[in-house]
Design an enzyme around this catalytic site. Structure first.
Site, mmCIF file in Angstrom:
data_model
loop_
_atom_site.group_PDB
_atom_site.id
_atom_site.type_symbol
_atom_site.label_atom_id
_atom_site.label_comp_id
_atom_site.label_asym_id
_atom_site.label_seq_id
_atom_site.Cartn_x
_atom_site.Cartn_y
_atom_site.Cartn_z
ATOM 1 N N GLU A 161 -4.747 -8.342 -5.829
ATOM 2 C CA GLU A 161 -3.432 -8.957 -6.053
ATOM 3 C C GLU A 161 -3.190 -10.069 -5.040
ATOM 4 O OE1 GLU A 161 -0.494 -5.946 -5.943
ATOM 5 O OE2 GLU A 161 -1.137 -5.002 -7.795
ATOM 6 N N ASP A 195 1.238 3.898 2.795
ATOM 7 C CA ASP A 195 1.831 3.486 4.070
ATOM 8 C C ASP A 195 3.350 3.326 4.010
ATOM 9 O OD1 ASP A 195 -0.617 3.415 5.297
ATOM 10 O OD2 ASP A 195 -0.862 1.244 5.162
ATOM 11 N N THR A 196 3.860 2.748 2.924
ATOM 12 C CA THR A 196 5.267 2.302 2.955
ATOM 13 C C THR A 196 6.094 2.659 1.736
ATOM 14 O OG1 THR A 196 4.753 0.145 1.935
ATOM 15 C CG2 THR A 196 4.571 0.297 4.342
ATOM 16 N N ARG A 197 5.498 3.309 0.719
ATOM 17 C CA ARG A 197 6.211 3.480 -0.554
ATOM 18 C C ARG A 197 7.540 4.205 -0.386
ATOM 19 N NH1 ARG A 197 3.493 7.268 -2.757
ATOM 20 N NH2 ARG A 197 1.815 5.999 -3.619
ATOM 21 N N GLY A 236 -7.880 1.940 -13.913
ATOM 22 C CA GLY A 236 -8.940 1.017 -14.286
ATOM 23 C C GLY A 236 -9.431 0.239 -13.092
ATOM 24 N N ARG A 263 0.865 -1.189 0.000
ATOM 25 C CA ARG A 263 0.000 0.000 0.000
ATOM 26 C C ARG A 263 0.889 1.223 0.000
ATOM 27 N NH1 ARG A 263 -3.560 3.176 -1.408
ATOM 28 N NH2 ARG A 263 -5.406 3.662 -0.165
ATOM 29 N N GLY A 264 0.878 1.927 -1.136
ATOM 30 C CA GLY A 264 1.817 3.026 -1.326
ATOM 31 C C GLY A 264 1.763 4.095 -0.258
#
Length: 964
Positions: A520, A456-458, A486, A453-454
């Site tokens: 995913e 939070d941790t990217r 999309g 999850r970008g």
């Protein structure tokens, strides 16, 4: 569940000095950490004058622990440390008191590079400001390099003490009485803010760490050398020829002219010679001179320089050298075909030779370049990753160009590059909303797929993990959920998941608020169930139970997001979350991220090695030729009963050889038996135990034997009508063979008995029919085996090619040494390779145990004890039971087992039992024997029955420290 283990099995090899400092000051670090984060109540005093001394550290890190210790600074420290840089991390080295300790001041003065990490609360700390003053004084008086990092603050705010940085400064120090000290702090802040460094706002922290490490490594290079390409081919012989000419007259001042056509490599040759001569009295390189006037103006008269000086001149025009009457002329000629092919392959394929499908095309390309290095390199780079159609078009164009027309050949390349760019721009302009290029589906494009999850941790944890994996040569696909466009996962993305060996979901607080992350995850768990993929979850600041039950803050995000979607989706998501929460992975709460990243990288490397080992087990390196030779020998005597003895050094591959032969012959025999490790098993259980095993295998029933002679009577009377295939692995006495298959008349004609041993005399005394020596591997086979363990491929990457050849030559074709040293060096920086090579070069080539000891010495204390326990007592035992014992001893069990497995000290079988190479077992036991060769009661472990009984009867021993 993996736990975070604050350890590194290779620290002892990489930086023993740093370990000593950390161990010596552990208590003061803990005390000072609390003191440093407390509000400062006292003023500092003016700094004493600085006395230059020897540099003890490469880098000094100064930072505000409250802001950056557990994340950015930890990432940076690990990045520097892993690159072989000696780092002083000032997070707890302070002693109580008002002033900086003398030890800390010396650490600042004795570091080559000083890196202040200036954050929002940096100015709250008197310690940080006093350090900064000292840092800037070292820059001014000692010429130290200062590289500041502005972490989420603007340099202007630091310079003028404004904004939130300024508020922290004035709030903490505005009431201080000694204005002189405050003035020094302001002056230091003003100076540091004007220096060139790095700014961290909301960008990629992992990328920044890479930049800092690269910059520091660059600055630390001590030798003042001209930069020369890593891809030099064929340069050694021209250098030797020039040096031979120069050395004929060592006292006179010489002017040496080097001439040749454009692009031939004259400048490169001159640079290499410069680096060889850098300590001579006067050394001058004049590159690409085109008139005599230029030479006259710069070095026209040899009498201008001291005796023994050297002036090298490069030119395209030989007449310039004739007119200047230089002392020596040397023509730099084209490369020959083999050198050209190596140089071309390094640029086209990142290896020394082309793959078989491109060999013919590569040879054609090389022939058109006529041995001119510039053309070879540029054409290789241009054709890299291009389809064969482009190769053929390029070859056709170049074949139509006249001899030596280098510029015309290079023009073809440049036009091709421009054309490729135009095509890309045309596609992009036609599809302005087009996402990134699609993932081309092929088998295992990636080794690791990161799902996270970008929000939070990217920018921190995931970024640092990504770069750490890439740094050790792992191919990683990062899927940032914020970049999806999309409503459904694309086929390309699902293909990327399917084609990755290892799937790592990083599950954080807001993970479940993203439909993409959950979709995913569903695909990842399907790949695990259906395709056998490895899924290794990281629970980042969330509990696995919260993920499983969708509760807590994680559950709130899930239920809030789930209301918008069909119940069918939410059920799939819940199932995937439940499955992933039960998997073994890592749990991270509030500890150092850098240590967790190290553990993840090590475990991923271990898992990838398993995948490679499984693939390669079908094609063992160099085994086929040995199998063929043995089969030829036995096929000459088809009807007779044969006893074949295979001998050779320990762990050279004798067992692997007889396994292959056993598999080949298995279908031809109804009665078969394969008895492994007879030497060890006989010492532990007695020969009757092995006779019983042979009876069970052949008769498929148990017969109670009274003694060895009873077994021999059964074999001699009941096996005469049975054609058997028997493998007796690792015999060390003739008596063992006599008890198990001592007489060929025991068996029916056509039987085959294979014996392996380290001692040829055992076979001679037993008078076996055929003796075969299993010799060491040749260099080509050694290179493949080593590369599989060091790089997970059949050949080394180009930047490690030279070091790899040296290591392989030192190991002397011994498979175990190749595998263990390769595993030890896997993912390590080149500086550690060089240190290892230097140690190995001082060892006898055939002394495997000393080479294995290097890996043993790199283990931490707990890991050494675990290894010795297994070697002495636990081979064949259930690993799970042993883990309970070590856990009760306070060992870091999970990390220890992984370290031992990654270095091939142990393996774990399908039934969770410990396994170990014979030579590893012998190494461990020899280490224990060496504790006291003559007094067993003074050793830490006793495994021999007679020795243990003697110690017990004498009531001696080391007490609780002795294991029996």
């Amino acid at each position: 569940m993996r736990r975070l283990v604050l350890s590194n099995p290779f620290v002892a090899v990489v930086a023993p000095i740093l370990l000593g400092v950390l161990a010596h000051k552990l208590l003061s670090k803990r005390r000072a950490s609390a003191q440093r984060d407390a509000d400062d109540q006292h003023l500092g005093t003016p700094s004493p004058p600085i006395q230059p001394s020897e540099n003890d550290y490469d880098v000094f890190l100064s930072f505000r622990g409250k802001d950056t210790r557990e994340r950015f600074v930890d990432h940076l420290y690990c990045g520097l440390f892993n690159a072989g840089i000696c780092v002083f991390r000032d997070d707890a080295e302070l002693l109580k008191g008002e002033d900086l300790s003398s030890n800390l001041q010396e650490a600042i003065e004795n570091s080559k590079i000083l890196i202040p990490i200036i954050s929002e609360n940096y100015a709250c700390s008197k310690w940080c400001l006093d350090e900064l003053v000292r840092v800037m004084e070292c820059r001014k008086h000692l010429g130290r390099l200062v590289l500041p990092i502005f972490y989420k603050v603007e340099p202007a705010e630091v310079q003028y003490q404004t904004g939130r940085f300024g508020q922290a400064f004035h709030r903490s120090h505005g009431r201080l009485a000694q204005k002189v000290v405050v003035h020094k702090w302001k002056q230091a802040l003003g100076e540091v803010s004007s220096l060139r460094g790095w700014e961290v706002a909301n960008g990629s922290e992992g990328e920044l760490v890479e930049l800092v490490v690269h910059k520091v490594l660059k600055e630390l290079k001590k030798a003042v050398e001209l930069v020369v390409s890593d891809y030099l081919v064929g340069i050694d012989s021209p250098v030797e020829e020039v040096m031979e000419l120069v050395n004929k007259n060592t006292s006179a001042t010489l002017r040496v002219g080097i001439y040749g056509i454009e692009g031939i490599g004259k400048t490169t040759l001159a640079k290499v010679i410069y680096n060889k001569f850098k300590e001579e009295k006067v050394l001058i390189i004049l590159d690409d001179v085109d008139t005599t006037d230029h030479l006259k103006a710069l070095a026209g008269n040899p009498n201008w320089f001291g005796s023994g000086s050297r002036i090298f001149v490069t030119t395209r025009n030989e007449s310039v050298l004739d007119k200047a009457r230089v002392d020596i002329k040397y023509e730099h000629k084209q490369m020959h075909e083999k050198q050209s092919l190596i140089l071309f392959s390094r640029h086209a394929f990142q290896r020394d030779y082309p793959p078989s499908e491109f060999f013919a095309l590569s040879s054609l390309v090389v022939s058109t370049t006529e041995g001119i290095p510039l053309a070879v390199k540029d054409i290789g780079s241009f054709l890299c990753k291009k389809p064969s159609r482009i190769w053929r078009e390029t070859i056709q164009k170049m074949q139509n160009i006249s001899h030596m027309a280098v510029q015309e050949k290079l023009r073809i390349i440049y036009e091709g590059v421009r054309e490729g760019r135009r095509n890309t721009e045309d596609v992009s302009s036609a599809n302005p909303a087009m996402p990134s290029p699609s993932i081309s589906p092929s088998e295992n494009d990636y080794e690791v797929f990161l799902n996270f999850r970008g929000v939070d941790t990217r920018r921190d944890f995931t970024d640092y993990l990504y770069y750490s994996l890439v740094d050790v040569g792992i191919r990683v696909f990062t899927d940032d959920d914020d970049l999806r466009v999309g409503e459904r996962l694309s086929e390309d993305l699902m293909q990327a998941i399917r084609n990755s060996n290892i799937l790592i979901p990083i599950i954080s607080v807001n993970y479940a608020s993203s439909k993409w992350c959950l979709d995913e995850l569903v695909q990842m768990m399907k790949c695990k169930r259906r395709l056998g993929h490895i899924v290794l979850p990281i629970f980042y600041k969330v509990e696995p139970t919260d993920v499983r039950d969708q509760k807590g803050r994680f559950g709130e995000a899930f239920h809030y997001s789930g209301r918008r979607f069909d119940q069918k989706f939410t059920k799939e998501w819940q199932q995937a979350l439940t499955e992933v929460s039960s998997l073994r992975g890592w749990q991270f709460a509030n500890r150092y991220e850098g240590e967790l990243v190290k553990l993840v990288v090590q475990d991923v490397l271990n898992e990838l090695k398993k995948v490679v080992e499984l693939d390669f087990s079908k094609n063992l390196v160099g085994i086929d030729s040995h199998v063929e030779e043995v089969m030829k020998l036995i096929n000459n005597s088809f009807g007779a009963t044969l006893c074949v003895g295979i001998y050779g050094k320990g762990d050279i591959g004798k067992t692997a050889l007889v396994k292959m032969i056993y598999n080949k012959l298995l279908n031809q025999f109804e009665h078969c038996s394969f008895i492994v490790d007879i030497r060890e098993s006989c010492n532990r259980n007695g020969i009757s135990y092995l006779q019983n095993q042979l009876i069970r295998d052949i008769f498929r029933r148990d017969i109670r034997l009274h003694n060895k002679d009873h077994g021999i009577r059964i074999f001699s009377s009941e096996l005469k009508d049975k054609k058997v295939l028997i493998i007796l692995d690792d015999l060390d006495t003739t008596d063992q063979l006599a008890a198990l298959a001592g007489n060929p008349n025991w068996f029916a004609p056509g039987s085959r008995i294979f014996v392996t041993t380290r001692d040829k005399s055992v076979l001679v005394r037993a008078r076996v029919d055929i003796k075969y020596e299993h010799k060491k591997m040749d260099k080509e086979q050694s290179l493949i085996l080593f590369s599989r363990h060091a790089f997970r491929s059949d050949s080394p990457p180009s930047k490690f090619s030279a070091l790899t050849y040296i290591v392989v030559s030192i190991t002397g074709g011994l498979p175990l040494a190749l595998k263990v040293v390769g595993s030890f060096l896997c993912g390590k920086p080149s500086i550690l390779w060089q240190e290892t090579i230097a140690k190995m070069q001082n060892m006898p080539q055939n002394d495997v145990s000393k080479k294995l000891m290097m890996s043993y010495e790199a283990l931490e204390e707990d890991q050494r004890k675990m290894f010795l326990d297994i070697a002495c007592f636990l081979i064949g035992s259930d690993a799970r039971i042993a883990c309970y014992m070590w856990d009760a001893c306070g060992f870091f069990v999970r990390g220890g087992i992984e370290a031992l497995r990654s270095l091939l000290f142990i393996s774990i079988g399908d039934n969770h039992e410990f396994r170990m190479y014979d030579q590893m077992r012998d190494l461990g036991r020899e280490i224990v024997r060496a504790e006291n060769y003559h007094k067993p009661h003074q050793r830490s472990r006793l495994w021999d029955y007679e020795e243990a009984l003697e110690v017990l009867e004498s009531k001696k021993g080391m007490g609780v420290e002795t294991h029996i």
